[in-house]
Design a protein around this motif. Structure first.
Motif, PDB file in Angstrom:
ATOM      1  N   LEU A 285       0.802  -1.216   0.000  1.00 16.44           N
ATOM      2  CA  LEU A 285       0.000   0.000   0.000  1.00 16.44           C
ATOM      3  C   LEU A 285       0.837   1.268   0.000  1.00 16.44           C
ATOM      4  O   LEU A 285       0.448   2.274  -0.591  1.00 16.44           O
ATOM      5  N   GLU A 286       1.976   1.271   0.670  1.00  9.51           N
ATOM      6  CA  GLU A 286       2.743   2.513   0.808  1.00  9.51           C
ATOM      7  C   GLU A 286       3.251   3.061  -0.527  1.00  9.51           C
ATOM      8  O   GLU A 286       3.312   4.274  -0.700  1.00  9.51           O
ATOM      9  N   PRO A 287       3.646   2.209  -1.506  1.00 10.56           N
ATOM     10  CA  PRO A 287       4.065   2.791  -2.789  1.00 10.56           C
ATOM     11  C   PRO A 287       2.917   3.380  -3.603  1.00 10.56           C
ATOM     12  O   PRO A 287       3.153   4.031  -4.618  1.00 10.56           O
ATOM     13  N   ALA A 288       1.666   3.163  -3.185  1.00 10.28           N
ATOM     14  CA  ALA A 288       0.537   3.671  -3.965  1.00 10.28           C
ATOM     15  C   ALA A 288       0.550   5.194  -3.993  1.00 10.28           C
ATOM     16  O   ALA A 288       0.865   5.837  -2.993  1.00 10.28           O
ATOM     17  N   PRO A 289       0.219   5.804  -5.122  1.00  8.27           N
ATOM     18  CA  PRO A 289       0.300   7.262  -5.231  1.00  8.27           C
ATOM     19  C   PRO A 289      -0.821   7.949  -4.466  1.00  8.27           C
ATOM     20  O   PRO A 289      -1.970   7.516  -4.495  1.00  8.27           O
ATOM     21  N   GLY A 290      -0.484   9.016  -3.761  1.00  8.08           N
ATOM     22  CA  GLY A 290      -1.467   9.906  -3.162  1.00  8.08           C
ATOM     23  C   GLY A 290      -2.455   9.230  -2.248  1.00  8.08           C
ATOM     24  O   GLY A 290      -3.647   9.262  -2.496  1.00  8.08           O
ATOM     25  N   LEU A 291      -1.980   8.576  -1.183  1.00  8.02           N
ATOM     26  CA  LEU A 291      -2.896   7.926  -0.263  1.00  8.02           C
ATOM     27  C   LEU A 291      -3.874   8.941   0.314  1.00  8.02           C
ATOM     28  O   LEU A 291      -3.486   9.968   0.857  1.00  8.02           O
ATOM     29  N   LEU A 292      -5.147   8.661   0.187  1.00 12.16           N
ATOM     30  CA  LEU A 292      -6.182   9.596   0.601  1.00 12.16           C
ATOM     31  C   LEU A 292      -6.822   9.183   1.918  1.00 12.16           C
ATOM     32  O   LEU A 292      -6.895   9.959   2.857  1.00 12.16           O
ATOM     33  N   GLN A 293      -7.296   7.960   2.009  1.00 11.26           N
ATOM     34  CA  GLN A 293      -8.033   7.539   3.189  1.00 11.26           C
ATOM     35  C   GLN A 293      -7.918   6.038   3.357  1.00 11.26           C
ATOM     36  O   GLN A 293      -7.808   5.297   2.386  1.00 11.26           O
ATOM     37  N   ARG A 294      -7.962   5.609   4.588  1.00 11.21           N
ATOM     38  CA  ARG A 294      -7.966   4.189   4.880  1.00 11.21           C
ATOM     39  C   ARG A 294      -9.003   3.894   5.938  1.00 11.21           C
ATOM     40  O   ARG A 294      -9.012   4.515   6.994  1.00 11.21           O
ATOM     41  N   ASP A 295      -9.882   2.961   5.638  1.00 10.02           N
ATOM     42  CA  ASP A 295     -10.870   2.498   6.602  1.00 10.02           C
ATOM     43  C   ASP A 295     -10.267   1.307   7.330  1.00 10.02           C
ATOM     44  O   ASP A 295      -9.891   0.314   6.704  1.00 10.02           O
ATOM     45  N   ILE A 296     -10.192   1.392   8.649  1.00 10.68           N
ATOM     46  CA  ILE A 296      -9.463   0.412   9.433  1.00 10.68           C
ATOM     47  C   ILE A 296     -10.401  -0.276  10.400  1.00 10.68           C
ATOM     48  O   ILE A 296     -11.192   0.375  11.088  1.00 10.68           O
ATOM     49  N   ALA A 297     -10.341  -1.624  10.458  1.00  8.43           N
ATOM     50  CA  ALA A 297     -11.082  -2.369  11.466  1.00  8.43           C
ATOM     51  C   ALA A 297     -10.363  -2.244  12.809  1.00  8.43           C
ATOM     52  O   ALA A 297      -9.182  -1.908  12.878  1.00  8.43           O
ATOM     53  N   LEU A 298     -11.094  -2.540  13.893  1.00  8.89           N
ATOM     54  CA  LEU A 298     -10.550  -2.318  15.228  1.00  8.89           C
ATOM     55  C   LEU A 298      -9.316  -3.170  15.487  1.00  8.89           C
ATOM     56  O   LEU A 298      -8.390  -2.735  16.168  1.00  8.89           O
ATOM     57  N   GLY A 299      -9.275  -4.401  14.949  1.00  8.30           N
ATOM     58  CA  GLY A 299      -8.134  -5.264  15.202  1.00  8.30           C
ATOM     59  C   GLY A 299      -6.827  -4.705  14.680  1.00  8.30           C
ATOM     60  O   GLY A 299      -5.766  -4.880  15.292  1.00  8.30           O
ATOM     61  N   GLU A 300      -6.869  -4.005  13.544  1.00  6.83           N
ATOM     62  CA  GLU A 300      -5.655  -3.441  12.958  1.00  6.83           C
ATOM     63  C   GLU A 300      -5.215  -2.147  13.642  1.00  6.83           C
ATOM     64  O   GLU A 300      -4.135  -1.633  13.351  1.00  6.83           O
ATOM     65  N   MET A 301      -6.048  -1.592  14.539  1.00  5.07           N
ATOM     66  CA  MET A 301      -5.728  -0.317  15.169  1.00  5.07           C
ATOM     67  C   MET A 301      -4.491  -0.388  16.041  1.00  5.07           C
ATOM     68  O   MET A 301      -3.860   0.625  16.321  1.00  5.07           O
ATOM     69  N   ALA A 302      -4.112  -1.591  16.517  1.00  5.83           N
ATOM     70  CA  ALA A 302      -2.956  -1.720  17.387  1.00  5.83           C
ATOM     71  C   ALA A 302      -1.640  -1.561  16.647  1.00  5.83           C
ATOM     72  O   ALA A 302      -0.587  -1.458  17.277  1.00  5.83           O
ATOM     73  N   SER A 303      -1.677  -1.548  15.325  1.00  9.57           N
ATOM     74  CA  SER A 303      -0.444  -1.414  14.556  1.00  9.57           C
ATOM     75  C   SER A 303       0.113   0.003  14.673  1.00  9.57           C
ATOM     76  O   SER A 303      -0.624   0.980  14.558  1.00  9.57           O
ATOM     77  N   PRO A 304       1.418   0.146  14.893  1.00  6.16           N
ATOM     78  CA  PRO A 304       2.016   1.493  14.936  1.00  6.16           C
ATOM     79  C   PRO A 304       1.950   2.217  13.602  1.00  6.16           C
ATOM     80  O   PRO A 304       2.165   3.426  13.545  1.00  6.16           O
ATOM     81  N   ARG A 305       1.627   1.490  12.530  1.00  8.54           N
ATOM     82  CA  ARG A 305       1.507   2.122  11.213  1.00  8.54           C
ATOM     83  C   ARG A 305       0.374   3.144  11.180  1.00  8.54           C
ATOM     84  O   ARG A 305       0.422   4.100  10.406  1.00  8.54           O
ATOM     85  N   MET A 306      -0.657   2.933  12.005  1.00  3.78           N
ATOM     86  CA  MET A 306      -1.804   3.826  11.968  1.00  3.78           C
ATOM     87  C   MET A 306      -1.405   5.259  12.305  1.00  3.78           C
ATOM     88  O   MET A 306      -1.735   6.203  11.593  1.00  3.78           O
ATOM     89  N   ALA A 307      -0.667   5.433  13.418  1.00  2.67           N
ATOM     90  CA  ALA A 307      -0.241   6.769  13.818  1.00  2.67           C
ATOM     91  C   ALA A 307       0.751   7.351  12.811  1.00  2.67           C
ATOM     92  O   ALA A 307       0.748   8.557  12.538  1.00  2.67           O
ATOM     93  N   GLN A 308       1.597   6.497  12.228  1.00  2.61           N
ATOM     94  CA  GLN A 308       2.566   6.974  11.229  1.00  2.61           C
ATOM     95  C   GLN A 308       1.843   7.491   9.996  1.00  2.61           C
ATOM     96  O   GLN A 308       2.184   8.561   9.477  1.00  2.61           O
ATOM     97  N   TRP A 309       0.862   6.741   9.524  1.00  5.15           N
ATOM     98  CA  TRP A 309       0.113   7.181   8.345  1.00  5.15           C
ATOM     99  C   TRP A 309      -0.658   8.463   8.634  1.00  5.15           C
ATOM    100  O   TRP A 309      -0.752   9.348   7.785  1.00  5.15           O
ATOM    101  N   ALA A 310      -1.242   8.554   9.834  1.00  2.00           N
ATOM    102  CA  ALA A 310      -1.977   9.766  10.189  1.00  2.00           C
ATOM    103  C   ALA A 310      -1.050  10.974  10.214  1.00  2.00           C
ATOM    104  O   ALA A 310      -1.417  12.072   9.777  1.00  2.00           O
ATOM    105  N   ALA A 311       0.190  10.788  10.709  1.00  2.00           N
ATOM    106  CA  ALA A 311       1.150  11.887  10.743  1.00  2.00           C
ATOM    107  C   ALA A 311       1.574  12.314   9.340  1.00  2.00           C
ATOM    108  O   ALA A 311       1.975  13.464   9.123  1.00  2.00           O
ATOM    109  N   GLN A 312       1.484  11.377   8.372  1.00  2.00           N
ATOM    110  CA  GLN A 312       1.857  11.686   6.990  1.00  2.00           C
ATOM    111  C   GLN A 312       0.709  12.331   6.214  1.00  2.00           C
ATOM    112  O   GLN A 312       0.859  12.616   5.029  1.00  2.00           O
ATOM    113  N   GLY A 313      -0.427  12.544   6.871  1.00  2.00           N
ATOM    114  CA  GLY A 313      -1.552  13.205   6.220  1.00  2.00           C
ATOM    115  C   GLY A 313      -2.615  12.278   5.690  1.00  2.00           C
ATOM    116  O   GLY A 313      -3.566  12.725   5.042  1.00  2.00           O
TER     117      GLY A 313
END
Length: 441
Positions: A285-313
């Protein structure tokens, strides 16, 4: 049938959710299948069950399944399915039960021992019966392990006695195996079967205080990484929710909401936490151009990637970690993230550290008039509040939940996961299959 049509038949199986036997019948009975596979009017089936199985195993062994998925995604771009644009992705998982049932400790040990005897006989070019007699085995070669044990299963000590007999049988086989120099350098299959024996005895049994020296008994609790099958090494016990269990795997998908195509699929053991699968999906997913939005289920919320992606806009559409109960929750504690201070409903402030608990002093809690609404701890103990590593991100999600517009943007849910797996397991579209029918795979 050439490799391209075999790959296409594999896609048709996944699209229609049919097994190998039904797929063979559909190649003769269904005109749509014959049209896609270019075998109109075929009388004998163009493919057999064994060929489909062997093709699928080769796809997995050589990672061609990933190539097949990438090829499908690339073909879907041509008619405008998606392209170089902002991507809105959905991350979710759904249970996938493996073939067969999960076996208990005794049947698994019996299966491993029977398979080991067969492999040893094959390596020595002799019969399994000869190896059973030479090793002095008494439980192998019977109709079933329970029939060979001849134990009254109504007795309270029946399971312990049966386990002792099976472990004694395994020990006899191990002693015989150590004397066979010709089998010492055998290829992995035999070694893997013997490792299965260790993987079953260690987590499933424990020393029995009443069983004498070396006695063991079956544990009362299920080991976290318990292996439940001989053939499927990664098959595990799973739990899609606190009230449901299953045996098998979890299929993690990343789907493009604006198109009917899955961008990435990862199948992992059922007991593996969702954040580990998110790391594998992120590689695609990260190489995809212009990430706009991601719908996340509760189980995946524990991943540190969530906060990183949010910080990237990236706009993360998800529900925050739930806070509930009859007492004051974290919602009632104002958190000053700039000054790293937390304040209780009674007005007491304490410093906060991400990843640790904010502890309020017992002296202040004992004298507080709101103590009965805040904690059930005994006198002399204060209230504590958990501060997550991604607390700023969680606070943004909670603020979104307080507005009507924010709640409307959240993924639909019926109390399960964000999409409850229904959209993942369901057929998406036949358009990629129609394109594959016209172009070589």
């Amino acid at each position: 049938m050439d490799a391209g049509l075999l790959a296409l038949a594999t896609l048709l199986q996944a699209y229609c959710h049919v097994g190998d036997r039904d797929a063979v019948e559909l190649t003769v009975m269904a005109k749509r299948w014959q049209r896609v596979l270019d075998c109109l009017g075929a009388e004998p089936p163009p493919v057999s069950q064994g060929t489909l199985l062997n093709c699928r195993m080769r796809l997995i062994t050589h990672n061609w399944a990933k190539t097949l998925l990438d090829r499908t995604v690339a073909l879907a771009e041509h008619p405008g399915g998606f392209g170089a644009r902002q991507l809105r992705a959905v991350l979710d998982s759904t249970p996938r039960c493996g073939a067969g049932r999960g076996a208990d400790t005794l049947p698994l040990l019996g299966q491993a021992l029977r398979q080991a005897v067969g492999l040893a006989a094959q390596a020595l070019d002799t019969s399994a019966a000869a190896r059973v007699e030479e090793a002095g085995l008494t439980l192998v070669g019977h109709r079933s392990l329970k029939a060979a044990l001849d134990v009254d299963w109504g007795e309270p000590s029946a399971r312990s006695r049966a386990l002792g007999l099976v472990l004694a049988e395994v020990a006899r086989w191990q002693r015989w195996l150590e004397q066979q120099q010709a089998l010492a350098a055998q290829p992995p299959p035999l070694q893997e079967v013997m490792e299965t024996r260790t993987q079953r005895i260690t987590p499933d049994t424990e020393p029995d205080p009443e069983g004498g020296p070396g006695g063991r008994r079956i544990t009362k609790h299920v080991a976290p990484d318990r292996r439940i099958a001989i053939e499927a090494h990664d098959r595990r016990h799973g739990r899609p929710s606190s009230a449901k269990t299953f045996n098998g795997f979890k299929e993690h998908c990343a789907m493009d909401v604006a198109s009917p195509v899955s961008r990435e699929v990862v199948v992992r053991p059922a007991n593996e936490p969702e954040p580990e699968a998110v790391e594998l999906l992120a590689e695609e997913l990260e190489p995809a151009p212009g990430l706009l939005q991601r719908d996340i289920a509760l189980g995946e919320m524990a991943s540190p990637r969530m906060a990183q992606w949010a910080a990237q806009g990236v706009d993360i559409s998800a529900r925050p970690w739930p806070q509930g109960g009859p007492l004051f929750t974290k919602h009632d504690f104002p958190l000053d993230l700039a000054g790293m201070q937390g304040t209780c409903p009674g007005g007491q402030s304490v410093p906060m550290v991400p990843g640790k608990h904010a502890q309020f002093p017992a002296t202040a809690c004992d004298a507080c008039g709101l103590r009965a609404q805040c904690t059930t701890a005994t006198s002399g103990q204060g209230r504590s509040v958990s501060i997550r590593e991604d607390e700023p991100f969680q606070q943004k999600l909670r603020a979104k939940m307080k507005t009507q517009r924010g709640r409307a943007s959240l993924p639909e849910t019926d109390g399960g996961s964000a999409h409850d797996g229904a959209s993942i397991g369901a057929p998406r579209t036949s358009r990629p299959l129609q394109r594959l029918a016209q172009e070589p795979v």
